[in-house]
Scaffold this active site. Structure first.
Site, PDB file in Angstrom:
ATOM      1  N   HIS A 184       3.568  -2.392   3.410  1.00  0.00           N
ATOM      2  CA  HIS A 184       4.011  -0.625   2.335  1.00  0.00           C
ATOM      3  C   HIS A 184       5.306  -0.833   1.868  1.00  0.00           C
ATOM      4  O   HIS A 184       5.596  -0.445   3.356  1.00  0.00           O
ATOM      5  CB  HIS A 184       3.576   0.058   3.964  1.00  0.00           C
ATOM      6  CG  HIS A 184       2.060  -0.130   4.393  1.00  0.00           C
ATOM      7  ND1 HIS A 184       2.337  -0.446   5.474  1.00  0.00           N
ATOM      8  CD2 HIS A 184       1.343   1.162   4.189  1.00  0.00           C
ATOM      9  CE1 HIS A 184       0.703  -0.487   5.629  1.00  0.00           C
ATOM     10  NE2 HIS A 184      -0.161   0.971   4.759  1.00  0.00           N
ATOM     11  N   ASP A 231       1.339  -1.065   0.157  1.00  0.00           N
ATOM     12  CA  ASP A 231       0.139   0.236   0.201  1.00  0.00           C
ATOM     13  C   ASP A 231       1.004   1.088   0.110  1.00  0.00           C
ATOM     14  O   ASP A 231       1.789   1.019   0.493  1.00  0.00           O
ATOM     15  CB  ASP A 231      -0.522   0.252   1.175  1.00  0.00           C
ATOM     16  CG  ASP A 231      -2.222  -0.753   0.976  1.00  0.00           C
ATOM     17  OD1 ASP A 231      -2.499  -1.200   0.060  1.00  0.00           O
ATOM     18  OD2 ASP A 231      -2.881  -0.656   1.899  1.00  0.00           O
TER      19      ASP A 231
END
Length: 258
Positions: A214, A69
């Site tokens: 992430h 993400d």
């Protein structure tokens, strides 16, 4: 789940709240998640045996989807090198402002190397706090930016912090976007300890799982080779989110969560 690399690091209490946000976001929102197994079951008897996701049969193979993400960022090219060497496909939920628009060549490389390119909004605003038109703007701007670079509009989105409701679902449906949540996260926004990130993912990994990481935090990309090696040793097959759902297809507006 997003914090700028230049921003103040979250404290332990805030990190704990963020870890619980996925459950809270879905309680009482009127949106019932579907599991990958349910998505595949809905396609039972279809002539499209491979679906949109290719030839992996996750009803028979122990599959897991690796997702990232809020990128791309400065470490994403190295991550792509690792994924290419390991022959592991991933799904990238990209953030528009200061990411897609800052690293267009990386976005193109993600798509060119066979990974799934998906939408994580333009500025990472919490969509359940917004009016429908604001939700539409957050998603549409990212759709347009990605299409300009890759020639293809994403079909998947991930709402920031996993927070969704009926309005977000309706706008997502209008834009042709299915909502993809996750089953395990390393809380890598709260630590730079790659060993800890690796262990948190391995502790929560399961068949039909969706891993949330992430690629913008310092400890994350160094943890990925160890995660891949150990999950392969355990017999997992890495797939993109569309492959995980195949022969089913992610339906616009629906929420998918293992």
């Amino acid at each position: 789940m997003f914090r700028s690399k230049l921003g103040k690091r979250r404290g332990p209490a805030v990190a704990l709240l963020a870890a619980a946000s996925l459950v809270l976001a879905l309680s009482g929102c009127g949106v019932d998640p579907l599991t990958p197994e349910e998505a595949r079951g809905e396609a039972a008897g279809s002539d499209d045996k491979a679906g949109a996701g290719g030839t992996v049969d996750c009803a028979k193979v122990k599959c897991i989807a690796l997702t990232f993400d809020a990128g791309p960022g400065q470490d994403t090219p190295h991550l792509l090198d690792v994924l290419k060497e390991e022959q592991v496909p991933a799904t990238f939920f990209l953030l528009g402002k200061k990411h897609v628009d800052r690293y267009p060549e990386v976005v193109k490389r993600i798509a060119d190397e066979g990974h799934e390119v998906a939408n994580h909004t333009w500025t990472h605003r919490i969509l359940t706090d917004l009016e429908a038109e604001e939700v539409r703007d957050e998603l549409s701007r990212t759709q347009d930016a990605i299409e300009k670079i890759t020639g293809r509009r994403p079909t998947l989105m991930r709402p920031p912090q996993g927070r969704t409701d009926g309005t977000v679902a309706e706008v997502s449906r209008e834009l042709g976007l299915a909502q993809i949540l996750w089953s395990v996260t390393a809380k890598d926004y709260s630590t730079t300890d790659s060993t800890l990130i690796r262990q948190r993912i391995l502790d929560g990994a399961e068949g039909d799982g969706i891993i949330l990481l992430h690629d913008i935090y310092d400890g994350t990309v160094p943890a990925v080779p160890g995660i891949i090696d150990e999950l392969k040793r355990r017999g997992f097959t890495f797939v993109t989110v569309p492959q995980l759902l195949a022969p089913g297809k992610a339906e616009p507006g629906e929420v998918y969560r293992p």
